[in-house]
Write a protein that holds these residues in place. Structure first.
Motif, PDB file in Angstrom:
ATOM      1  N   ASP A 345       0.824  -1.216   0.000  1.00 39.47           N
ATOM      2  CA  ASP A 345       0.000   0.000   0.000  1.00 39.47           C
ATOM      3  C   ASP A 345       0.858   1.266   0.000  1.00 39.47           C
ATOM      4  O   ASP A 345       0.430   2.310  -0.505  1.00 39.47           O
ATOM      5  N   TRP A 346       2.039   1.167   0.575  1.00 37.90           N
ATOM      6  CA  TRP A 346       2.919   2.338   0.636  1.00 37.90           C
ATOM      7  C   TRP A 346       3.373   2.809  -0.746  1.00 37.90           C
ATOM      8  O   TRP A 346       3.849   3.938  -0.908  1.00 37.90           O
ATOM      9  N   LEU A 347       3.213   1.938  -1.757  1.00 39.27           N
ATOM     10  CA  LEU A 347       3.603   2.319  -3.116  1.00 39.27           C
ATOM     11  C   LEU A 347       2.542   3.149  -3.824  1.00 39.27           C
ATOM     12  O   LEU A 347       2.834   3.819  -4.811  1.00 39.27           O
ATOM     13  N   ASN A 348       1.302   3.094  -3.332  1.00 42.33           N
ATOM     14  CA  ASN A 348       0.190   3.703  -4.062  1.00 42.33           C
ATOM     15  C   ASN A 348       0.406   5.181  -4.359  1.00 42.33           C
ATOM     16  O   ASN A 348       0.001   5.680  -5.407  1.00 42.33           O
ATOM     17  N   HIS A 349       1.027   5.915  -3.428  1.00 42.69           N
ATOM     18  CA  HIS A 349       1.152   7.363  -3.570  1.00 42.69           C
ATOM     19  C   HIS A 349       2.570   7.801  -3.943  1.00 42.69           C
ATOM     20  O   HIS A 349       2.923   8.968  -3.758  1.00 42.69           O
ATOM     21  N   VAL A 350       3.378   6.874  -4.452  1.00 40.33           N
ATOM     22  CA  VAL A 350       4.722   7.255  -4.920  1.00 40.33           C
ATOM     23  C   VAL A 350       4.581   8.006  -6.248  1.00 40.33           C
ATOM     24  O   VAL A 350       4.049   7.456  -7.221  1.00 40.33           O
ATOM     25  N   PRO A 351       5.035   9.248  -6.346  1.00 43.87           N
ATOM     26  CA  PRO A 351       4.910  10.004  -7.608  1.00 43.87           C
ATOM     27  C   PRO A 351       5.782   9.397  -8.707  1.00 43.87           C
ATOM     28  O   PRO A 351       6.916   8.976  -8.459  1.00 43.87           O
ATOM     29  N   LEU A 352       5.248   9.358  -9.910  1.00 45.01           N
ATOM     30  CA  LEU A 352       6.020   8.858 -11.048  1.00 45.01           C
ATOM     31  C   LEU A 352       7.246   9.737 -11.299  1.00 45.01           C
ATOM     32  O   LEU A 352       8.268   9.259 -11.803  1.00 45.01           O
ATOM     33  N   ALA A 353       7.143  11.007 -10.965  1.00 47.14           N
ATOM     34  CA  ALA A 353       8.281  11.912 -11.162  1.00 47.14           C
ATOM     35  C   ALA A 353       9.464  11.506 -10.292  1.00 47.14           C
ATOM     36  O   ALA A 353      10.635  11.682 -10.685  1.00 47.14           O
ATOM     37  N   ILE A 354       9.200  10.935  -9.102  1.00 51.68           N
ATOM     38  CA  ILE A 354      10.280  10.481  -8.227  1.00 51.68           C
ATOM     39  C   ILE A 354      10.982   9.274  -8.848  1.00 51.68           C
ATOM     40  O   ILE A 354      12.220   9.176  -8.834  1.00 51.68           O
ATOM     41  N   LEU A 355      10.200   8.343  -9.409  1.00 48.01           N
ATOM     42  CA  LEU A 355      10.801   7.187 -10.066  1.00 48.01           C
ATOM     43  C   LEU A 355      11.595   7.627 -11.290  1.00 48.01           C
ATOM     44  O   LEU A 355      12.681   7.098 -11.566  1.00 48.01           O
ATOM     45  N   ALA A 356      11.066   8.598 -12.044  1.00 51.96           N
ATOM     46  CA  ALA A 356      11.793   9.109 -13.214  1.00 51.96           C
ATOM     47  C   ALA A 356      13.104   9.757 -12.788  1.00 51.96           C
ATOM     48  O   ALA A 356      14.125   9.631 -13.487  1.00 51.96           O
ATOM     49  N   ALA A 357      13.111  10.450 -11.662  1.00 53.25           N
ATOM     50  CA  ALA A 357      14.343  11.070 -11.170  1.00 53.25           C
ATOM     51  C   ALA A 357      15.389  10.011 -10.849  1.00 53.25           C
ATOM     52  O   ALA A 357      16.584  10.182 -11.142  1.00 53.25           O
ATOM     53  N   ASN A 358      14.957   8.892 -10.250  1.00 48.09           N
ATOM     54  CA  ASN A 358      15.880   7.787  -9.981  1.00 48.09           C
ATOM     55  C   ASN A 358      16.480   7.244 -11.272  1.00 48.09           C
ATOM     56  O   ASN A 358      17.677   6.931 -11.343  1.00 48.09           O
ATOM     57  N   ILE A 359      15.652   7.102 -12.313  1.00 47.55           N
ATOM     58  CA  ILE A 359      16.138   6.595 -13.587  1.00 47.55           C
ATOM     59  C   ILE A 359      17.151   7.562 -14.194  1.00 47.55           C
ATOM     60  O   ILE A 359      18.199   7.150 -14.708  1.00 47.55           O
ATOM     61  N   ILE A 360      16.853   8.863 -14.144  1.00 45.81           N
ATOM     62  CA  ILE A 360      17.743   9.862 -14.738  1.00 45.81           C
ATOM     63  C   ILE A 360      19.107   9.843 -14.051  1.00 45.81           C
ATOM     64  O   ILE A 360      20.160   9.868 -14.717  1.00 45.81           O
ATOM     65  N   ILE A 361      19.126   9.766 -12.726  1.00 42.21           N
ATOM     66  CA  ILE A 361      20.402   9.743 -12.000  1.00 42.21           C
ATOM     67  C   ILE A 361      21.175   8.463 -12.312  1.00 42.21           C
ATOM     68  O   ILE A 361      22.401   8.484 -12.514  1.00 42.21           O
ATOM     69  N   ALA A 362      20.461   7.328 -12.380  1.00 36.34           N
ATOM     70  CA  ALA A 362      21.127   6.059 -12.717  1.00 36.34           C
ATOM     71  C   ALA A 362      21.676   6.100 -14.132  1.00 36.34           C
ATOM     72  O   ALA A 362      22.800   5.645 -14.395  1.00 36.34           O
ATOM     73  N   ALA A 363      20.894   6.642 -15.073  1.00 37.09           N
ATOM     74  CA  ALA A 363      21.340   6.714 -16.465  1.00 37.09           C
ATOM     75  C   ALA A 363      22.520   7.670 -16.615  1.00 37.09           C
ATOM     76  O   ALA A 363      23.443   7.421 -17.407  1.00 37.09           O
ATOM     77  N   TRP A 364      22.511   8.748 -15.844  1.00 36.81           N
ATOM     78  CA  TRP A 364      23.627   9.697 -15.915  1.00 36.81           C
ATOM     79  C   TRP A 364      24.956   9.016 -15.537  1.00 36.81           C
ATOM     80  O   TRP A 364      25.996   9.295 -16.126  1.00 36.81           O
ATOM     81  N   GLY A 365      24.880   8.104 -14.589  1.00 38.72           N
ATOM     82  CA  GLY A 365      26.082   7.378 -14.186  1.00 38.72           C
ATOM     83  C   GLY A 365      26.565   6.384 -15.227  1.00 38.72           C
ATOM     84  O   GLY A 365      27.697   5.884 -15.146  1.00 38.72           O
ATOM     85  N   MET A 366      25.712   6.063 -16.211  1.00 39.19           N
ATOM     86  CA  MET A 366      26.096   5.128 -17.269  1.00 39.19           C
ATOM     87  C   MET A 366      26.851   5.807 -18.413  1.00 39.19           C
ATOM     88  O   MET A 366      27.422   5.139 -19.267  1.00 39.19           O
ATOM     89  N   ILE A 367      26.828   7.138 -18.455  1.00 35.56           N
ATOM     90  CA  ILE A 367      27.514   7.878 -19.526  1.00 35.56           C
ATOM     91  C   ILE A 367      29.020   7.768 -19.308  1.00 35.56           C
ATOM     92  O   ILE A 367      29.542   8.178 -18.264  1.00 35.56           O
ATOM     93  N   ASP A 368      29.720   7.231 -20.284  1.00 41.33           N
ATOM     94  CA  ASP A 368      31.146   6.924 -20.130  1.00 41.33           C
ATOM     95  C   ASP A 368      31.960   7.696 -21.167  1.00 41.33           C
ATOM     96  O   ASP A 368      32.335   7.161 -22.215  1.00 41.33           O
ATOM     97  N   LEU A 369      32.246   8.953 -20.873  1.00 45.51           N
ATOM     98  CA  LEU A 369      33.057   9.771 -21.779  1.00 45.51           C
ATOM     99  C   LEU A 369      34.545   9.472 -21.612  1.00 45.51           C
ATOM    100  O   LEU A 369      35.343   9.763 -22.507  1.00 45.51           O
ATOM    101  N   THR A 370      34.903   8.882 -20.470  1.00 44.25           N
ATOM    102  CA  THR A 370      36.316   8.521 -20.255  1.00 44.25           C
ATOM    103  C   THR A 370      36.774   7.510 -21.297  1.00 44.25           C
ATOM    104  O   THR A 370      37.896   7.603 -21.820  1.00 44.25           O
ATOM    105  N   ALA A 371      35.908   6.545 -21.617  1.00 43.23           N
ATOM    106  CA  ALA A 371      36.259   5.549 -22.634  1.00 43.23           C
ATOM    107  C   ALA A 371      36.492   6.210 -23.984  1.00 43.23           C
ATOM    108  O   ALA A 371      37.388   5.807 -24.735  1.00 43.23           O
TER     109      ALA A 371
END
Length: 565
Positions: A345-371
């Protein structure tokens, strides 16, 4: 293969406590990630929780890595959305049905590759191409999540489509959602950098954010009053799926993408397992890895209904939590089931924008310009392959971008092998060592040309070999003997054998003898059954010093001495 994995039959009891703790911690810490990646795949967020149960247990049983964690991952999630988006409306029954078939199909394909011992196929993509593909996919993921941050319905499968759609929806941005989403992105970014000294709190922060936000949303009535989009009710009945066959036209459109997702899953899973094994000074079995990944995707058919894979962040959390064996994965799967059974039940009111923010931060860490920087400094061809793979994903979409990446990997390999390094060699004074005359001060024989080929001979590089010989003969028109030093030649294909035969005949017509030195045993075993061997009989040398001594002696004789092995 034994039914019981090796690690269970020889389980070190001293690891039990570490694995139990790691399994529970992994479950807690990947809840935000699992919810977010399911949403990224176009499925209901709770599907990510289900996809973290049976797949984790199946991989732990059949895989070979001791610490790789399997579940929803960003690459397979964005590929799932990219594949299914044109075939069915997101969230529809058909979309879920196709996701199930996509997971089952990719799982069966990966398993068959494992049974056929085709683990080497994962090496078709070079490291720069894989890095470029992941970077392009990460940027595409970030663009795809901006619609949730802004509370709009912008869609597209390429960067151009997404940017055009975002621009069109710009006037309709929902200000409260934008404020919440941007705030979450900033908070997560600050936590990632500011909590480095406390890694456990750094990993717990996304979960704390997801736990706090529902209270804020519910307390301030943001979802009904301000129209903040939330996850909504979560039901345990989500685990029942429709396995009926979709319409043949839709099913046929799923075949090609299934192969692509299976291939990318193989590359990502084996690459991650190898990296983890290297860090821990362990070894993996690539074919067994395929069995584990295949079993995980087949299990996902009955648990979550979305393709899964070996995740970078998920595996990093598993290692950091103290996992020592695959038992941690089994504990994690069981713990996730307990989480669902205790109530969601605690998931019912989780905003989709919060989940999208988690995805954006995770995806940002996947960018590999060093290579890219390293490749540009070391090998421009690899850098171009990196840029091509990343650009292909961004401009043409995930599936076409994969094809571009494979093509660039093979093109780079073909280009390198078609232009072999060929060195004119001579003897270092006072030694029996032979080196490139352009790099060392060497002794050479008059009217003798010794050429070392640093590549196997095949149809793709014959022209380069013939052109180099022609160039050297033009520089030394009085040449009487040509010695091919075959130290680095591991294979001579049929086309190369025929070309060498014709070359020998042409040189004979010009009064030039052709010899071979240091032919490897497997290559010689094939050549002895060819006309080339017959025509060059007696003109093969065991070593370069033998060739040098024999030709040196022949220069001092009135008549050329017979040359032999």
């Amino acid at each position: 293969m034994p039914l019981t994995p090796h690690w269970i039959r020889h389980y070190p009891r001293q690891h039990l406590r570490d694995d139990l703790i790691a399994g529970v911690l992994l479950t807690v810490l990947v809840i935000p990630q699992s919810l977010a990646y399911a949403m990224l795949a176009g499925l209901q967020p709770q599907a990510g929780l289900y996809a973290s149960i049976l797949p984790a247990i199946a991989y732990a049983w059949f895989g070979s890595s001791m610490v790789q964690a399997v579940g929803p991952v960003a690459i397979t999630a964005i590929m799932t959305a990219s594949v299914l988006g044109p075939l069915a409306p997101v969230g529809s029954a058909l979309y879920l049905q196709l996701a199930v078939w996509l997971s089952l199909g990719s799982g069966v394909l990966i398993t068959l590759c494992g049974l056929a011992r085709l683990g080497f196929l994962s090496q078709l993509l070079s490291k720069p191409v894989v890095s470029g593909f992941i970077t392009g996919s990460a940027l595409l993921i970030i663009l795809s999540q901006l619609r949730f941050i802004g509370g709009i319905d912008a869609r597209g499968s390429t960067s151009w489509q997404l940017l055009h759609s975002l621009w069109a929806w710009l006037p309709d941005i929902h200000a409260p959602t934008l404020l919440l989403g941007v705030g979450a992105v900033v908070a997560l970014a600050l936590a990632r950098t500011g909590l480095k000294r406390w890694p456990m709190w750094q990993r717990l922060f996304p979960l704390l954010l997801i736990l706090v936000c529902p209270w804020v949303v519910q307390g301030l009535a943001l979802d009904p009053d301000q129209r903040i989009a939330v996850v909504g009710p979560v039901s345990l009945e989500w685990a029942s799926f429709d396995f009926s066959m979709p319409h043949p036209s839709v099913f046929s459109a799923l075949v090609g993408p299934t192969f692509l997702i299976a291939f990318i899953g193989m590359v990502q899973g084996i690459t991650m397992a190898q990296a983890l094994a290297t860090q821990r000074r362990e070894r993996i079995d690539a074919n067994r890895e395929l069995l584990g990944l295949g079993a995980a995707n087949i299990a996902a058919t009955f648990s979550g209904g979305m393709p899964v894979g070996g995740g970078l962040s998920r595996s990093a959390i598993n290692v950091a939590s103290g996992a020592q064996t695959p038992l941690a994965g089994i504990v994690s799967g069981v713990s996730m089931l307990a989480v669902l059974l205790l109530g969601t039940d605690w998931l019912n009111h989780v905003p989709l924008a919060i989940l999208a923010a988690n995805i954006i931060i995770a995806a940002w860490g996947m960018i590999d310009l060093t290579a890219l920087r390293q490749a540009w400094t070391y090998d421009r061809a690899d850098a171009i392959a990196w840029l091509g793979a990343a650009s292909g994903v961004l401009a043409l979409g995930i599936e076409t971008g994969i094809a571009v990446g494979i093509g660039l990997s093979l093109a780079t390999l073909l280009w390198r092998t078609s232009s072999p390094h060929i060195a004119v060699i001579g003897r270092l004074p006072g030694t029996q060592s032979f080196r490139n005359v352009n790099r060392y001060a060497t002794e050479t024989l008059p009217r003798t040309l010794m050429l070392r080929i640093d590549e196997s001979l095949f149809f793709g590089n014959l022209q380069a070999v013939e052109e180099r010989l022609g160039l050297e003969l033009a520089r030394a028109p009085d040449t009487q003997d040509v010695v091919w030093v075959m130290t680095a030649v591991n294979r001579v294909d049929t086309s190369a054998m025929a070309a060498l035969l014709n070359l020998n005949r042409d040189l004979k017509d010009r009064g030039i003898r052709m010899h071979f030195a240091e032919v490897k045993g497997p290559v010689q075993d094939r050549l002895v059954h060819t006309p080339l061997w017959t025509e060059l009989s007696g003109e093969f040398f065991h070593s370069v010093p033998d060739a040098f001594a024999a030709l040196q002696a022949s220069r001092q004789e009135p008549h050329d001495a017979a040359l032999s092995i």
